[in-house]
Design a protein around this motif. Structure first.
Motif, PDB file in Angstrom:
ATOM      1  N   ARG A  27      69.025   5.792  96.228  1.00 30.35           N
ATOM      2  CA  ARG A  27      69.572   4.583  96.822  1.00 30.35           C
ATOM      3  C   ARG A  27      70.482   3.928  95.796  1.00 30.35           C
ATOM      4  O   ARG A  27      70.121   3.800  94.627  1.00 30.35           O
ATOM      5  N   GLY A  28      71.666   3.537  96.221  1.00 28.62           N
ATOM      6  CA  GLY A  28      72.558   2.841  95.308  1.00 28.62           C
ATOM      7  C   GLY A  28      74.020   3.120  95.595  1.00 28.62           C
ATOM      8  O   GLY A  28      74.371   3.812  96.547  1.00 28.62           O
ATOM      9  N   PHE A  29      74.861   2.572  94.737  1.00 32.07           N
ATOM     10  CA  PHE A  29      76.297   2.724  94.879  1.00 32.07           C
ATOM     11  C   PHE A  29      76.727   4.053  94.279  1.00 32.07           C
ATOM     12  O   PHE A  29      76.195   4.493  93.262  1.00 32.07           O
ATOM     13  N   SER A  30      77.693   4.686  94.925  1.00 31.24           N
ATOM     14  CA  SER A  30      78.237   5.938  94.409  1.00 31.24           C
ATOM     15  C   SER A  30      79.744   5.768  94.221  1.00 31.24           C
ATOM     16  O   SER A  30      80.391   5.002  94.923  1.00 31.24           O
ATOM     17  N   PHE A  31      80.277   6.494  93.257  1.00 30.59           N
ATOM     18  CA  PHE A  31      81.690   6.421  92.913  1.00 30.59           C
ATOM     19  C   PHE A  31      82.314   7.793  93.109  1.00 30.59           C
ATOM     20  O   PHE A  31      81.876   8.763  92.488  1.00 30.59           O
ATOM     21  N   ASP A  32      83.321   7.875  93.964  1.00 33.56           N
ATOM     22  CA  ASP A  32      84.089   9.103  94.127  1.00 33.56           C
ATOM     23  C   ASP A  32      85.414   8.854  93.413  1.00 33.56           C
ATOM     24  O   ASP A  32      86.314   8.219  93.950  1.00 33.56           O
ATOM     25  N   ASN A  33      85.487   9.326  92.169  1.00 32.40           N
ATOM     26  CA  ASN A  33      86.604   9.016  91.283  1.00 32.40           C
ATOM     27  C   ASN A  33      87.437  10.278  91.034  1.00 32.40           C
ATOM     28  O   ASN A  33      86.969  11.209  90.377  1.00 32.40           O
ATOM     29  N   PRO A  34      88.689  10.305  91.530  1.00 34.59           N
ATOM     30  CA  PRO A  34      89.523  11.490  91.342  1.00 34.59           C
ATOM     31  C   PRO A  34      89.990  11.688  89.893  1.00 34.59           C
ATOM     32  O   PRO A  34      90.520  12.744  89.559  1.00 34.59           O
TER      33      PRO A  34
ATOM     34  N   GLY B 224      92.263   5.015  92.621  1.00 34.78           N
ATOM     35  CA  GLY B 224      91.949   6.017  93.625  1.00 34.78           C
ATOM     36  C   GLY B 224      90.469   6.204  93.905  1.00 34.78           C
ATOM     37  O   GLY B 224      90.084   7.000  94.758  1.00 34.78           O
ATOM     38  N   THR B 225      89.616   5.457  93.214  1.00 38.93           N
ATOM     39  CA  THR B 225      88.162   5.579  93.368  1.00 38.93           C
ATOM     40  C   THR B 225      87.682   4.930  94.669  1.00 38.93           C
ATOM     41  O   THR B 225      88.137   3.856  95.036  1.00 38.93           O
ATOM     42  N   THR B 226      86.757   5.595  95.335  1.00 33.77           N
ATOM     43  CA  THR B 226      86.097   5.038  96.516  1.00 33.77           C
ATOM     44  C   THR B 226      84.646   4.751  96.147  1.00 33.77           C
ATOM     45  O   THR B 226      83.949   5.616  95.614  1.00 33.77           O
ATOM     46  N   ILE B 227      84.212   3.526  96.435  1.00 39.62           N
ATOM     47  CA  ILE B 227      82.834   3.117  96.165  1.00 39.62           C
ATOM     48  C   ILE B 227      82.096   3.047  97.497  1.00 39.62           C
ATOM     49  O   ILE B 227      82.550   2.378  98.432  1.00 39.62           O
ATOM     50  N   ASP B 228      80.984   3.747  97.570  1.00 40.21           N
ATOM     51  CA  ASP B 228      80.184   3.783  98.785  1.00 40.21           C
ATOM     52  C   ASP B 228      78.759   3.365  98.426  1.00 40.21           C
ATOM     53  O   ASP B 228      78.409   3.223  97.253  1.00 40.21           O
ATOM     54  N   TYR B 229      77.940   3.170  99.440  1.00 39.13           N
ATOM     55  CA  TYR B 229      76.534   2.829  99.224  1.00 39.13           C
ATOM     56  C   TYR B 229      75.696   3.838  99.978  1.00 39.13           C
ATOM     57  O   TYR B 229      75.929   4.120 101.155  1.00 39.13           O
ATOM     58  N   TYR B 230      74.727   4.405  99.296  1.00 36.91           N
ATOM     59  CA  TYR B 230      73.838   5.388  99.894  1.00 36.91           C
ATOM     60  C   TYR B 230      72.424   4.840  99.894  1.00 36.91           C
ATOM     61  O   TYR B 230      71.958   4.317  98.886  1.00 36.91           O
ATOM     62  N   ASP B 231      71.754   4.967 101.039  1.00 39.01           N
ATOM     63  CA  ASP B 231      70.388   4.477 101.169  1.00 39.01           C
ATOM     64  C   ASP B 231      69.559   5.554 101.868  1.00 39.01           C
ATOM     65  O   ASP B 231      69.382   5.534 103.074  1.00 39.01           O
ATOM     66  N   GLY B 232      69.089   6.507 101.089  1.00 36.69           N
ATOM     67  CA  GLY B 232      68.311   7.614 101.637  1.00 36.69           C
ATOM     68  C   GLY B 232      66.952   7.710 100.976  1.00 36.69           C
ATOM     69  O   GLY B 232      66.609   6.922 100.098  1.00 36.69           O
ATOM     70  N   LEU B 233      66.187   8.704 101.392  1.00 38.16           N
ATOM     71  CA  LEU B 233      64.848   8.891 100.843  1.00 38.16           C
ATOM     72  C   LEU B 233      64.890   9.336  99.383  1.00 38.16           C
ATOM     73  O   LEU B 233      64.040   8.941  98.592  1.00 38.16           O
TER      74      LEU B 233
END
Length: 110
Positions: free
Chosen positions: A89-96, A77-86
């Motif tokens: 920066r990196g991959f994030s895990f939204d794990n229920p 159920g985990t969603t892996i996203d990529y964030y590139d902000g000020l």
């Protein structure tokens, strides 16, 4: 359910695969390992071996993903996203499945 990789994360993974001139059979291996201040840490790696008997294989936006069955118990159920902000920066895990995580978000308890 399974692990989901967003389009933005898949784009970043494809960029890395191209930059490192990997073989066409290279997959993104996602897993967990013991460690960190909360018990488990996420693990992302490039791998050229798939174990069809023990890996959950899926494709997301042109990226093949392999998750071993033991890790899938913690990642389902985990969603892996990529964030590139000020600010980061990196991959994030939204794990229920996370019961508790550390302040930096790199380790968790399930």
């Amino acid at each position: 359910m399974a692990v989901t990789v967003t389009e933005k994360a898949a784009s970043e993974i494809k960029r890395v695969l191209t930059e490192q001139t990997t073989a066409e059979t290279t997959v993104l291996r996602i897993g967990v390992r013991a460690g960190g201040c909360s018990g488990f840490q996420y693990n992302l790696a490039l791998d050229d071996k798939i174990d069809n008997a023990n890996d959950d294989i899926s494709e997301h936006h042109g990226v093949t993903v392999a998750v071993d069955k033991k890790s899938m118990l913690y990642l389902d159920g985990t969603t892996i996203d990529y964030y590139d902000g000020l600010e980061k920066r990196g991959f994030s895990f939204d794990n229920p499945n996370v019961v508790k995580s550390c302040g930096c978000g790199s380790s968790f308890q399930a």
